[in-house]
Design an enzyme around this catalytic site. Sequence first.
Site, short mmCIF file in Angstrom:
data_model
loop_
_atom_site.label_atom_id
_atom_site.label_comp_id
_atom_site.label_asym_id
_atom_site.label_seq_id
_atom_site.Cartn_x
_atom_site.Cartn_y
_atom_site.Cartn_z
N LYS A 112 0.64 -1.14 -0.05
CA LYS A 112 -0.17 -0.11 0.15
C LYS A 112 0.79 1.40 0.04
CE LYS A 112 -4.30 -1.41 1.68
NZ LYS A 112 -5.52 -1.09 2.88
N LYS A 195 -4.76 -11.18 -5.82
CA LYS A 195 -6.00 -11.38 -5.14
C LYS A 195 -7.02 -10.40 -5.82
CE LYS A 195 -5.74 -8.27 -1.33
NZ LYS A 195 -5.73 -8.10 0.08
N LYS A 198 -11.11 -4.71 -3.71
CA LYS A 198 -11.91 -3.59 -3.83
C LYS A 198 -11.05 -2.42 -4.47
CE LYS A 198 -12.11 -3.54 1.24
NZ LYS A 198 -12.66 -3.86 2.31
P1 TYM Z 1 -10.15 -6.09 4.28
O1 TYM Z 1 -11.30 -5.01 4.65
O2 TYM Z 1 -9.25 -5.83 3.47
O3 TYM Z 1 -10.96 -7.55 4.05
C1 TYM Z 1 -12.09 -7.76 4.77
C2 TYM Z 1 -11.98 -9.38 4.82
O4 TYM Z 1 -12.00 -9.93 3.50
C3 TYM Z 1 -10.93 -10.88 3.38
N1 TYM Z 1 -10.79 -11.04 2.10
C4 TYM Z 1 -10.70 -11.92 1.30
N2 TYM Z 1 -10.59 -13.10 1.39
C5 TYM Z 1 -10.53 -13.94 0.33
N3 TYM Z 1 -10.38 -13.49 -0.86
C6 TYM Z 1 -10.08 -12.42 -1.04
N4 TYM Z 1 -9.70 -11.85 -2.46
C7 TYM Z 1 -10.04 -11.40 -0.02
N5 TYM Z 1 -10.21 -9.95 -0.20
C8 TYM Z 1 -10.17 -9.83 1.15
C9 TYM Z 1 -9.75 -10.42 4.10
O5 TYM Z 1 -8.80 -11.30 4.77
C10 TYM Z 1 -10.87 -10.04 5.51
O6 TYM Z 1 -11.24 -11.02 6.44
N6 TYM Z 1 -7.13 -5.35 8.09
C11 TYM Z 1 -8.11 -6.03 7.90
C12 TYM Z 1 -9.48 -5.43 8.73
C13 TYM Z 1 -9.54 -5.70 10.18
C14 TYM Z 1 -9.82 -6.70 10.82
C15 TYM Z 1 -9.43 -6.43 12.26
C16 TYM Z 1 -9.80 -8.14 10.43
C17 TYM Z 1 -9.12 -4.54 10.84
N7 TYM Z 1 -9.08 -4.94 12.25
C18 TYM Z 1 -9.55 -7.37 13.26
C19 TYM Z 1 -10.03 -9.02 11.53
C20 TYM Z 1 -9.87 -8.75 12.87
C21 TYM Z 1 -8.47 -5.71 6.15
O7 TYM Z 1 -7.84 -4.73 5.83
O8 TYM Z 1 -9.56 -6.53 5.72
#
Ligand code: TYM
Length: 334
Positions: A112, A195, A198
């Site tokens: 990022k 992957k 968004k």
């Molecule tokens: P984020 O917002 O990028 O994504 C949310 C969740 O979706 C999953 N994910 C995917 N799973 C499978 N294939 C994909 N292509 C894919 N893209 C996204 C992510 O693994 C995630 O589970 N840092 C985290 C958010 C966060 C969080 C937390 C998660 C902040 N605090 C505490 C768990 C516990 C994030 O950026 O997810």
Amino acid sequence: TPRILSGIQPSGGLTLGNYLGALKRFATFQDTEAETIYCIVDLHAITVWQDPAVLATRTREAAAAFMAAGVDPAKSVLFNQSQVSAHAELAWLFNTVARVGWMYRMTQFKDKAGKNSENASLGLLAYPALMAADILAYQATAVPVGEDQKQHLELTRDIAAKFNHDYGVEHFPITEPLIEGVATRVMSLRDGSKKMSKSDPSDASRINLTDDADAISQKIRKARTDADPLPGTMAGLKDRPEARNLVNIYAALSDETPDQVLSRFEGQGFGSFKPALAEVAVAALEPITRRMTDYLADPAEIDRILGRGADQADEIAAPILAKTKDIMGLLRSR
Ligand code: TYM
């Protein structure tokens, strides 16, 4: 009792990757003995620039997506992170526990921040300490996420262990990551080595939870593939990442194993597989999109739900934060 926590950033519309890797699984934990806490992490989203009006809208959209995917505010605690001050407070405390070197090693930071990482926000670097705070503010024991969050969860464990060690306590649990199923890493429809995200500039690379049936079908029809027929088992798809991705998506959507899916399509090409996949995807996503639209028709109700969730979250987190301060010698006299 086990306590499950997970979060999603409201930094863009949610994708099929978010749904299959995370959201779809969230509701399933509600019907176990576990306590479930789900958080829309707006403080994480602002580590890269967010237009304020758009951020508020995206936060309500994410709340609608959680509920449309089956997260029931009567069974789970559902709120947005910035309304519960324990997250930011504990994150600061963890900033003093975590090491700078741990943060520089995070692949998500490298991706990022890009080449000019000196110009990234300080928050983007400290992001994983805030994520550890999200989890440990509730002493959560398990965290369901997609594969891309594995490194962050390891860091959460490192922070908990170092805190416990430095202060000589058994205060924070060593959290288990729950990275399970065939869709822990849904790939881009345009490039089987990236992957689904968004933030990908190409909308054709992903299926959004807000896409209508036509858009879903068209994106699947145009998805990059090879020209070979499908084998009878996943072992035959070793060097075909795009094909593997589509079969995994099919399997996750229809709650089958990839081999079960392939046993029906053995010998057939993508000319017949893609329309079948489109049909399964539309059938699974259309009701979710419809429920999202229904929830979004009443934004004031969404705000009330998030407010109530924040009150519940506060009640759990406040005593844990207070105990943490006591352990660290931070004087509390009111
Ligand atoms: P984020 O917002 O990028 O994504 C949310 C969740 O979706 C999953 N994910 C995917 N799973 C499978 N294939 C994909 N292509 C894919 N893209 C996204 C992510 O693994 C995630 O589970 N840092 C985290 C958010 C966060 C969080 C937390 C998660 C902040 N605090 C505490 C768990 C516990 C994030 O950026 O997810």
